[in-house]
Structure formats: C-alpha cells, structure tokens
Design a protein around this motif. Structure first.
Motif, short mmCIF file in Angstrom:
data_model
loop_
_atom_site.label_atom_id
_atom_site.label_comp_id
_atom_site.label_asym_id
_atom_site.label_seq_id
_atom_site.Cartn_x
_atom_site.Cartn_y
_atom_site.Cartn_z
N ASN A 238 0.80 -1.31 0.01
CA ASN A 238 -0.34 -0.02 -0.08
C ASN A 238 0.90 1.38 -0.10
N ALA A 242 1.06 4.30 -2.89
CA ALA A 242 0.84 5.71 -2.69
C ALA A 242 2.03 6.41 -3.22
N GLU A 243 3.28 5.95 -2.97
CA GLU A 243 4.50 6.61 -3.23
C GLU A 243 4.54 6.76 -5.07
N THR A 245 1.98 6.77 -6.82
CA THR A 245 0.67 7.01 -7.24
C THR A 245 0.12 6.04 -8.40
N ARG A 248 -5.76 2.60 -7.76
CA ARG A 248 -6.26 1.58 -6.97
C ARG A 248 -7.22 0.78 -7.66
N GLU A 270 -10.74 1.15 3.01
CA GLU A 270 -9.62 2.10 2.52
C GLU A 270 -9.90 2.34 1.09
#
Ligand code: FDA
Length: 309
Positions: A238, A242-243, A245, A248, A270
């Motif tokens: 996860n 995020a890092e 981009t 999802r 989430e």
C-alpha cells in the motif's frame, strides 16, 4: 512448533486423513474455511460479501481426477457455477464474480489435450457471460503444463489468467512472460511442499520474492491480483502504491474465505478492490490441510485432539 512441511507430510498419511474426515471435532474448523457442499451454499455465503462490495471467486474443491468421467463431472460443475453466477456487469472492465479452476480437476492426469479441451469448454461457457476463468497453480509437477495451456489460451484471445507462486525459483521469468502477454495473474506465496531444487525454503526469502514480484506487477502488469493475508506485506505494498501514485482501480487484493476477515474489511474500507476466494464441495481435505500448514496453531489443535483420542 510444528513446521509447514511436517504438517503437510503428516496430513498426507491415509490414517490421519481418515481420522480427520471422520471426526466431528474438526467440523467447526472445516466450516470456517469452506462455504458448503453445493454451488447454492457457496452463493449463500457469497451474497453478504457481494452486498458489502467485495468481489468473489468461486472454487469447486477437488483435484487430480482419477478417470475421464470424473473430469467431465468437474467440468459440468464449473459450467453450472458460471450459469448460476450469470452475466457480469463489468466494473472498470473487471467482473465482480468469477471462478477459479484447477487443470488436474479438468483431467490433466488423464492427458494434457483432454484437460485442455475441458478447460476450453469452460472458457466457451464463460464467454457469453463476459466472465473470467482463473486457473489455480498446483504443485511443480504441473507448473509447466499449466503455463503452456494458459499461454495458448491467452494467445487465442480467451478471457483467462493464472497464478504464480513466489516460492518457485522460476517465477521472476514467469512474471515477465505474463507481463509481455498483458495477462492477468494472481500472485501467491505458494502452498505445496516443494524441494529446494525448485523452490525457496526460507520464509524470509519467499516474502522478499513476493514483494519484489508484486511491485513489478503493480508497475507493468495488467490488473494483477495480490493474494496474501500477510499484513506486513499488504502495508508495504500500500505504501508503494501511494508512493508511485498507482491507481487503486488497476489491481486487486485477494484473500481466502474465513481468513483475516479483519484485514479484508480494512482494505475494503480503505477503497481497495478485494476479492474473496470461496471454496465449496465435499473434496475439502487437501485444501483444508494446506490451510492448516499455513497456521500451525490450527494444526496443533488437531494433533492434540487426535492423540487425546
Ligand atoms: P503467510 O502464510 O505468511 O501468512 C501471513 C499471515 O496470514 C499469518 O501470520 C496469519 O495471520 C494469516 N494466515 C495465513 N494463512 C492462514 C490460515 N490458514 N489460517 C489463519 N490465518 C492465516 N497457493 C498456490 O500454491 N496456488 C494457488 O492457486 C493459490 N491460490 C490462492 C488464492 C488466494 C485468493 C489466496 C489468498 C491464496 C492462494 N494460495 C494459492 C495460497 C498461498 O500460496 C499461500 O499458501 C497462502 O495465501 C498463505 O500465505 P500468505 O501470503 O497469506 O502468508
């Protein structure tokens, strides 16, 4: 503490199998992992999960058919499952409810061509429903034949994909093959007892391979399925998503029915895609023993009960 290989070896002994199958003591544990005997019972277990926003994959338990007739029966159950699930409204191109099958249940021990014909019949049945059929990966005796059969289907444009096991030494190469084919793959750590000549034996090394391959699939793969209950790995992935981009909607997590429900819920909350793999059917013993081997505490409970008589 009982080791994974000890549990798998002991569970494979016929007298142990007989005892576990006969005893009512283990029924609650079996029920925790297996949704019932019939497609209807599996769908009953699936409905509340679907209502909450999970995706599902149905698995008709059984492997290694002994006759062609048994394989034909398994094929007709696969087709019944597709009929019961019905047409799929795709969400970002992805079906909500698909099926997972095994080539040894399609008759691989009776012949590769025979199993491939059955597999393709299942794919034909899935096509009008716009559904996807995933081929589970079994022990290394079958890895190459499974890859070859699935790759041939993919090259013919059929809506299928398979599973890669991070513990196998060959898997980095297979990940590349799947990426090149723009195919869907489920990444797992691997559940069978394999020799050091073909598979990593050390959990730390398997976990590292899993993370490396998952990251590769997240960047270059086509809607990869990351199938694990390992919260440390999930958290690391996860953070990576995020890092980098990464969107999802472009991948999903997968977990087994009844295992780490808390983590399943958390990921859904989430905003991740989460698919639950729902096994059903009366041939539950091999699946059940693989689950025990992953959680020695469960196996310890069984061993203690067996020795107590
Ligand atoms: P790991 O075994 O390290 O477990 C991490 C944590 O998860 C544990 O500490 C515990 O908290 C929890 N956990 C894991 N197993 C548990 C259990 N049985 N009971 C309770 N808690 C448990 N394998 C294969 O060879 N071919 C295949 O086709 C598939 N298909 C498949 C589909 C899906 C959807 C999943 C989730 C898994 C598979 N597998 C599989 C099984 C896979 O290879 C692996 O054996 C299990 O997922 C266990 O590994 P984890 O990644 O969960 O990590």
């Amino acid at each position: 503490m009982l080791s994974r290989s000890f549990i798998l070896k002991t569970a494979g002994l016929k007298p142990v199998e007989k005892l576990v199958k006969k005893s009512f003591l283990f029924r609650p544990l079996v029920k925790r992992f297996i949704a019932g005997d019939t497609v209807e019972e599996a769908m009953e277990a699936a409905q509340p999960l679907l209502d909450r926003g999970f995706k599902i994959s149905l698995d008709y338990l059984g492997e290694n058919t002994k006759t062609e007739a048994e394989a034909m029966q398994a094929k007709s159950t696969y087709i019944q499952m597709l009929d019961r699930i019905g047409p799929q409204e795709l969400d970002n191109g992805i079906e909500t409810c698909n099926i997972s099958i095994k080539l040894t249940q399609c008759g691989l021990d009776q012949g590769t061509e025979f199993a491939e014909r059955n597999f393709r019949d299942v794919l034909s049945a899935a096509e009008p429903y716009k559904n996807f059929v995933r081929v589970d990966m079994e022990s290394t005796e079958y890895t190459q034949r499974t890859m070859d059969t699935v790759v041939r289907a993919l090259k013919d444009g059929l809506n299928t994909g398979t599973v890669l096991q991070s513990y196998l030494l060959r898997t980095d190469e297979d990940v590349q093959t799947i990426i090149d084919l723009k195919a869907r793959v489920r990444l797992v750590k691997g559940a069978y007892l394999e020799l050091a000549a073909v598979a990593l034996q050390d959990k730390v090394a398997v976990d590292a391979a899993y993370v490396r391959q998952a990251k590769r699939l997240l960047i270059d793969g086509h809607y990869p399925a990351l199938a694990t209950h390992d919260e440390k790995i999930v958290n690391a992935l996860n953070a990576y998503v995020a890092e980098q981009t990464i969107d999802r909607v472009g991948f999903e997590y997968q977990m087994l029915y009844g295992i780490r429900r808390d983590l399943q819920d958390r990921l859904l909350r989430e905003g991740y895609n989460v698919r639950i793999y729902i096994p059903f059917g009366d041939s539950w013993y091999p699946y059940f023993t693989r689950r025990l081997a992953e959680r020695p505490a469960n196996a310890f409970f069984i061993m203690r009960s067996l020795f107590k008589g």
